[in-house]
Design a protein around this motif. Structure first.
Motif, mmCIF file in Angstrom:
data_model
loop_
_atom_site.group_PDB
_atom_site.id
_atom_site.type_symbol
_atom_site.label_atom_id
_atom_site.label_comp_id
_atom_site.label_asym_id
_atom_site.label_seq_id
_atom_site.Cartn_x
_atom_site.Cartn_y
_atom_site.Cartn_z
ATOM 1 N N ALA A 253 15.704 -1.493 17.658
ATOM 2 C CA ALA A 253 16.808 -2.433 17.893
ATOM 3 C C ALA A 253 18.139 -1.685 17.966
ATOM 4 O O ALA A 253 18.837 -1.526 16.958
ATOM 5 C CB ALA A 253 16.839 -3.474 16.782
ATOM 6 N N VAL A 254 18.489 -1.238 19.155
ATOM 7 C CA VAL A 254 19.743 -0.498 19.385
ATOM 8 C C VAL A 254 20.423 -1.040 20.636
ATOM 9 O O VAL A 254 19.796 -1.117 21.697
ATOM 10 C CB VAL A 254 19.476 1.015 19.553
ATOM 11 N N HIS A 255 21.679 -1.394 20.525
ATOM 12 C CA HIS A 255 22.410 -1.934 21.664
ATOM 13 C C HIS A 255 22.959 -0.845 22.581
ATOM 14 O O HIS A 255 22.795 -0.883 23.796
ATOM 15 C CB HIS A 255 23.571 -2.815 21.184
ATOM 16 N N ASP A 256 23.659 0.151 22.007
ATOM 17 C CA ASP A 256 24.343 1.170 22.800
ATOM 18 C C ASP A 256 23.355 2.166 23.408
ATOM 19 O O ASP A 256 22.201 2.256 22.988
ATOM 20 C CB ASP A 256 25.343 1.934 21.935
ATOM 21 N N THR A 257 23.867 2.928 24.358
ATOM 22 C CA THR A 257 23.019 3.967 24.960
ATOM 23 C C THR A 257 22.720 5.087 23.979
ATOM 24 O O THR A 257 21.709 5.778 24.104
ATOM 25 C CB THR A 257 23.701 4.556 26.215
ATOM 26 N N THR A 258 23.619 5.276 22.995
ATOM 27 C CA THR A 258 23.385 6.287 21.954
ATOM 28 C C THR A 258 23.590 5.657 20.579
ATOM 29 O O THR A 258 24.042 4.515 20.461
ATOM 30 C CB THR A 258 24.343 7.486 22.090
ATOM 31 N N LEU A 259 23.317 6.433 19.540
ATOM 32 C CA LEU A 259 23.465 5.966 18.160
ATOM 33 C C LEU A 259 24.778 6.436 17.536
ATOM 34 O O LEU A 259 24.951 6.389 16.319
ATOM 35 C CB LEU A 259 22.284 6.470 17.325
ATOM 36 N N LYS A 260 25.718 6.864 18.365
ATOM 37 C CA LYS A 260 26.968 7.426 17.854
ATOM 38 C C LYS A 260 27.810 6.397 17.107
ATOM 39 O O LYS A 260 28.307 6.661 16.006
ATOM 40 C CB LYS A 260 27.777 8.031 19.005
ATOM 41 N N ARG A 261 28.005 5.220 17.691
ATOM 42 C CA ARG A 261 28.876 4.215 17.073
ATOM 43 C C ARG A 261 28.313 3.715 15.744
ATOM 44 O O ARG A 261 29.061 3.571 14.774
ATOM 45 C CB ARG A 261 29.075 3.040 18.029
ATOM 46 N N THR A 262 27.040 3.472 15.696
ATOM 47 C CA THR A 262 26.459 2.870 14.498
ATOM 48 C C THR A 262 26.014 3.888 13.453
ATOM 49 O O THR A 262 26.081 3.625 12.254
ATOM 50 C CB THR A 262 25.259 1.986 14.874
ATOM 51 N N CYS A 263 25.557 5.056 13.911
ATOM 52 C CA CYS A 263 25.008 6.046 12.970
ATOM 53 C C CYS A 263 25.704 7.398 13.009
ATOM 54 O O CYS A 263 25.346 8.302 12.242
ATOM 55 C CB CYS A 263 23.517 6.246 13.240
ATOM 56 N N GLY A 264 26.674 7.572 13.921
ATOM 57 C CA GLY A 264 27.386 8.835 14.006
ATOM 58 C C GLY A 264 26.590 9.948 14.665
ATOM 59 O O GLY A 264 26.973 11.121 14.571
#
Length: 458
Positions: A253-264
């Motif tokens: 369950a991930v919205h963005d193309t990467t995990l940068k915003r949510t997980c850094g």
């Protein structure tokens, strides 16, 4: 006897040294030659209720250690304390005097004239209030200037059947309709300000099929188990989340193309394994501080966890496919992850196995992906499809209807005319992401089928 004489002589010498020291200190503090006010002139106008600290300049500067005494010629008009703080009490005139205690001839005075300042402006910082019937709300006006003597206001409602207001500005939403709340300065200046109030009906969770956007993401980090649980506890009809596929073929369950915003971590889910993603911690989102130590809120959720919560809480899973059906591996939308027919088939089978005939929904921006999913799910009665778009086209109504696909549109971009055409058709309509209470009420009145939101309104 000799010892006593020695002690008396010693005491006399000590006293002499003390007196010499005292005279020495006194001698080091020169006399004041001049004293004057440094921040006011010989005349000063003040307004009732205000204060100002008067300061003085002493010449020579070394004489500043001399004690200053402060006086007011009329304490009913203005008072002054030992630190030179003047308080304007009543209209009139008073002389404020600063005098050197040890040199009474060295003094300076200022004629203070006290006036009453009336209110020059009353204003509200927002233009409109929308309240559900039965709710309370308080809005205070801004009163200028800050030194106005009487800044109190009185309140009045133009329609007490709709909204009442008490002396503190607290409104009670009594009945549906509109009213104007007016605040008027109580000092006789006749300055006033108004704002409109609209009272809408009481919103219930059963008024529409409410979908929690990425779970109840206004209260917990988006698309986490905690956000999904909170949505279920709040009584949402469904919970939406975005699904991508990991490097080893798991659905996350991930919205963005990467995990940068949510997980850094600036990596795409498709470039990471399930094990690698499960090691990450969420570092942002609403309610992060509250839930940062809760594994249900600080870990990325996977499809199976999301479906488990939906089943437990009786919510319909609304699964946004952040993947684009492609035959050549290239995607037209850079926000999407390219997948093949077999990947979509696997997603469908995974969800159906978990839901076991219970209702769920697939949605996607890419229309070809929706068409492909229709081929995969065929006529399964428990599976619904929606096409997500920013540009609703009424010319697509028949196309949607024939394929059993509903409209899922940005509420801010769809015109009233286009919305009416869809609502008059047999195509179901979902509007996102509606966080405006007034809009939600209006869409309920228009019989919109689904409303996706970040907030709970009931």
């Amino acid at each position: 006897m000799k010892k006593l004489k020695f002690l008396l002589r010693t005491a006399s010498l000590c006293m002499a040294f003390i007196l010499m020291g005292t005279n020495s200190v006194s001698a080091k503090t020169p006399k004041v030659k001049k004293i004057k006010f440094s921040n006011v002139s010989s005349k000063k106008t003040m307004y009732r209720g205000t204060t100002k600290k008067f300061t003085v300049k002493i010449t020579p500067s070394k004489a500043k250690k001399r004690k200053i005494q402060w006086y007011s010629s009329n304490k009913k008009v203005a008072t002054v304390n030992s630190k030179g703080v003047v308080t304007a009490k009543k209209n009139g005139k008073a002389y404020i005097t600063a005098r050197i205690k040890s040199q009474k001839s060295k003094k300076v005075r200022c004629r203070v004239t006290v006036k009453t300042k009336k209110v020059s402006k009353v204003s509200f910082n927002t233009s409109k209030a929308v309240l559900q019937q039965g709710k309370y709300y308080t809005r205070k006006p801004s009163v200028s200037p800050s030194y106005a003597y009487n800044k109190k206001v009185t309140y009045k409602s133009s329609n007490t059947k709709v909204a009442t207001v008490n002396s503190s500005g607290k409104i009670y939403a009594k009945g549906q309709g509109t009213a104007t709340i007016t605040a008027t300065a109580a000092d006789g200046s006749k300055k006033k300000a108004s704002y409109p109030v609209r009272v809408i009906g009481k919103i219930k969770s059963s008024d529409a099929n409410f979908v929690a956007h990425r779970g109840l993401s206004s209260e917990a980090p988006e698309s986490t188990v905690k956000a999904f649980e909170l949505a279920g506890d709040a009584g949402f009809w469904g919970a939406e989340t975005d699904i991508r596929m990991t490097k080893d073929g798991k659905f996350v369950a991930v919205h963005d193309t990467t995990l940068k915003r949510t997980c850094g971590v600036d990596k795409r889910p498709e470039d990471m394994t399930e094990a690698e993603i499960r090691k990450l911690k969420i570092i942002s989102g609403n309610g992060y501080s509250k839930y940062k130590n809760d594994p249900k809120a600080n870990k990325v959720a996977f499809l199976d966890e999301y479906l488990d919560v939906c089943k437990e809480k009786g919510m319909v899973p609304v699964i946004e496919i952040k993947m684009e059906y492609t035959t050549n591996g290239r995607v037209a939308d850079s926000r999407m992850q390219g997948v093949k027919e077999g990947d979509l088939q696997k997603l469908s089978e995974t969800v159906e196995k978990k839901m076991d005939g219970e209702q769920y929904m697939f949605i996607a921006y890419d229309f070809d992906t929706m068409v492909e999913m229709r081929k995969i799910v065929k006529d399964m009665p428990n599976v619904k499809l929606q096409h997500v778009t920013n540009n609703a086209d009424a010319g697509m109504i028949n196309y949607y209807y024939k394929r059993g696909i509903a409209l899922d549109c940005n509420y801010e971009t769809i015109s009233d005319a286009t919305l009416k055409k869809f609502l008059d058709s047999k195509v179901l309509v979902n509007l996102w992401t509606v966080d405006n209470e007034e809009k939600v009420w209006d869409f309920i009145g228009k019989k919109v089928d689904y409303i996706t939101t970040n907030r709970k309104f009931w």
